[in-house]
Design a protein around this motif. Structure first.
Motif, PDB file in Angstrom:
ATOM      1  N   TYR A 200       0.809  -1.324   0.039  1.00  0.00           N
ATOM      2  CA  TYR A 200       0.037  -0.304  -0.031  1.00  0.00           C
ATOM      3  C   TYR A 200       0.858   1.165  -0.175  1.00  0.00           C
ATOM      4  CZ  TYR A 200      -3.656   3.254   1.538  1.00  0.00           C
ATOM      5  OH  TYR A 200      -4.515   4.527   1.593  1.00  0.00           O
ATOM      6  N   ALA A 204      -0.595   3.125  -4.868  1.00  0.00           N
ATOM      7  CA  ALA A 204      -1.365   1.905  -4.675  1.00  0.00           C
ATOM      8  C   ALA A 204      -2.224   1.520  -3.694  1.00  0.00           C
ATOM      9  CB  ALA A 204      -0.207   0.909  -4.828  1.00  0.00           C
ATOM     10  N   ARG A 205      -3.476   2.235  -3.849  1.00  0.00           N
ATOM     11  CA  ARG A 205      -4.337   2.055  -2.918  1.00  0.00           C
ATOM     12  C   ARG A 205      -5.502   1.339  -2.798  1.00  0.00           C
ATOM     13  NH1 ARG A 205      -5.427   8.372  -2.169  1.00  0.00           N
ATOM     14  NH2 ARG A 205      -3.672   8.631  -3.974  1.00  0.00           N
ATOM     15  N   ASP A 206      -5.693   0.221  -3.390  1.00  0.00           N
ATOM     16  CA  ASP A 206      -6.334  -0.789  -3.878  1.00  0.00           C
ATOM     17  C   ASP A 206      -7.214  -1.249  -2.421  1.00  0.00           C
ATOM     18  OD1 ASP A 206      -6.170  -0.550  -6.484  1.00  0.00           O
ATOM     19  OD2 ASP A 206      -5.047  -2.421  -6.847  1.00  0.00           O
ATOM     20  N   GLU A 208      -8.027   0.456   0.289  1.00  0.00           N
ATOM     21  CA  GLU A 208      -8.522   1.381   0.963  1.00  0.00           C
ATOM     22  C   GLU A 208      -9.619   0.829   2.126  1.00  0.00           C
ATOM     23  OE1 GLU A 208      -7.759   5.321   2.198  1.00  0.00           O
ATOM     24  OE2 GLU A 208      -6.816   4.296   0.536  1.00  0.00           O
ATOM     25  N   SER A 304      -4.296   8.971  -8.448  1.00  0.00           N
ATOM     26  CA  SER A 304      -4.913   7.770  -8.980  1.00  0.00           C
ATOM     27  C   SER A 304      -3.948   6.527  -8.576  1.00  0.00           C
ATOM     28  CB  SER A 304      -5.004   7.828 -10.536  1.00  0.00           C
ATOM     29  OG  SER A 304      -6.005   9.033 -10.644  1.00  0.00           O
ATOM     30  N   THR A 305      -4.634   5.509  -8.286  1.00  0.00           N
ATOM     31  CA  THR A 305      -4.056   4.480  -7.944  1.00  0.00           C
ATOM     32  C   THR A 305      -3.555   3.896  -9.333  1.00  0.00           C
ATOM     33  OG1 THR A 305      -5.065   3.586  -6.074  1.00  0.00           O
ATOM     34  CG2 THR A 305      -4.186   2.003  -7.215  1.00  0.00           C
ATOM     35  N   ARG A 306      -2.433   3.407  -9.348  1.00  0.00           N
ATOM     36  CA  ARG A 306      -1.918   2.842 -10.731  1.00  0.00           C
ATOM     37  C   ARG A 306      -1.888   1.259 -10.549  1.00  0.00           C
ATOM     38  NH1 ARG A 306       3.965   6.030 -11.089  1.00  0.00           N
ATOM     39  NH2 ARG A 306       3.074   8.296 -10.602  1.00  0.00           N
TER      40      ARG A 306
END
Length: 313
Positions: A200, A204-206, A208, A304-306
Motif C-alpha cells: 500500500y 497503490a491504494r486498492d 482503502e 490515482s492508484t496505478r
C-alpha cells in the motif's frame, strides 16, 4: 524509567518517537519503525548491520520488522546482537515462507500449519527470544509476490488454529496478517488480529476499504512497499509528479513525501521502511516530522492508484 512512567512521546532510550506515538498489539510504539529485509545487503559486513540497527534505536525507533527468511537468518541474528533488553523494542516477525538460498528466489512458501510452527521456532532461536511479541502470517491472497499452489494452498482457519495455539502457548504475543484480502481479514477477525501488512502506498491504494476496517477494529495498518515497488512494472511514489512537486515545495525528497502522506492519511498507519544505509535511515525518520498542509494533502489524495501486480510462479 519504567514504561508506565515514560512519556508516550519518548522511547525507552529517551529519544523522541520517530513519527510520534502509535499503537501496535496493545503497546505504544513509534509510528516509524524499521524493516529489516534490506539488512541482507550488509551480509559481508555484520558489524555494519548491527550498527545500523543500533542507529535506528538511537533515532527513536522501537518497532523492528523482520523474518527468518530475510537473509536466511542474517537479519534476525544482527537484530539479536544489536538490541539490549532496556531498549524495549518490539520485534515483529513473519511466517508463511522459509529461506531457499539455493532456489530461483531466496524464499519459498511455507503455508502448512506444521511449517508455520517450525518457522516460529526458527525465529525464536535466531532472535534469542522466548516469545515474539507479534508474528504476521504471510498469505498469498493479494499483492505482489508468490502465489500458493498444491499443498501450499491452505485455508485460513487451519492456519489461524496453529497461530492461536502458539499464542496460547506463549510463544507469540499477537497475530497479524500479511498479503490478505478483505474477505479473509473479515473472516479472521474473531481470532484477534493486531496488524495487517499489505502492499500500500500513495500510488497503490486498492486496499482503502481494508485500511478503513482496520481503523474501525483498532488494528494497525503496516504497509509494505510504502513507496511503491522496485519490481519492473510496479508504480513508484518517487516517480509521481504530485510527490515531486510537494518535495520541491517543502525542500525534502519525494520518498519523504510518500512516507509523510501515509502518516497523515490514517492514525492507525505504522511504517517500516527498510534500508541498508544510515543516511537513508535518518531521512526516513525525518519524514515523520514533516507537516503537510491541507492543499498539499488534497493534491496527494487525488493521485490515482496505478495498476501493477507482479506474481512469481
Amino acid at each position: 524509567m519504567t514504561s508506565s512512567a515514560r512519556s508516550p512521546q519518548s522511547t525507552a532510550t529517551g529519544a523522541p518517537r520517530a513519527g510520534g506515538p502509535g499503537t501496535l498489539a496493545g503497546r505504544t510504539v513509534s509510528r516509524i519503525g524499521f524493516g529489516a529485509m534490506q539488512l541482507e545487503r550488509l551480509h559481508d559486513d555484520r558489524d555494519a548491520a548491527v550498527a545500523l540497527v543500533r542507529r535506528a534505536v538511537e533515532l527513536g525507533i522501537d518497532h523492528i520488522d523482520t523474518a527468518q527468511f530475510y537473509g536466511n537468518g542474517f537479519a534476525n541474528e544482527a537484530i539479536r546482537e544489536a538490541l539490549r533488553p532496556d531498549d524495549d523494542v518490539i520485534v515483529v516477525s513473519k511466517v508463511g515462507a522459509e529461506p531457499d538460498p539455493d532456489g530461483p528466489l531466496p524464499l519459498r512458501l511455507a503455508q502448512r500449519p506444521e511449517q508455520l510452527r517450525a518457522s516460529v521456532e526458527d525465529n525464536l532461536k535466531s532472535l534469542g527470544l522466548d516469545r515474539i511479541p507479534l508474528v504476521n502470517l504471510r498469505r498469498t491472497d493479494t499483492g505482489p509476490g508468490l502465489r500458493a499452489e498444491g499443498d501450499q494452498v491452505v485455508g485460513i482457519d487451519d492456519q489461524l488454529a496453529v497461530m492461536t495455539a502458539l499464542r496460547d502457548e506463549g510463544k507469540i504475543g499477537a497475530i497479524g496478517l500479511s498479503s490478505v484480502s478483505l474477505e479473509v481479514l473479515r473472516h479472521a477477525l474473531p481470532a484477534g488480529i493486531a496488524c495487517v501488512q499489505n502492499a500500500y502506498s500513495l500510488v497503490a491504494r486498492d486496499d482503502e476499504d481494508m485500511l478503513t476496517l482496520c481503523g474501525e477494529e483498532g488494528i494497525a495498518w503496516v504497509p509494505y512497499f510504502p513507496l511503491g515497488s522496485a519490481f519492473p512494472g510496479m508504480p513508484k511514489v518517487t516517480d509521481e509528479p504530485a510527490a515531486l512537486a510537494a518535495a520541491h515545495s517543502l525542500n525534502c525528497t519525494p520518498a519523504q513525501i510518500g512516507l509523510s502522506w501515509l502518516l497523515h492519511h490514517a492514525p492507525n498507519v505504522l511504517l517500516i521502511p527498510g534500508t541498508a544505509n544510515a543516511d537513508h535511515l535518518a531521512a526516513n525518520v525525518e519524514a515523520g516530522a514533516l507537516t503537510l498542509d491541507a492543499a498539499t494533502l488534497a493534491t496527494l489524495d487525488a493521485v490515482s492508484t496505478r495498476p501493477g501486480d507482479i506474481t512469481f510462479e
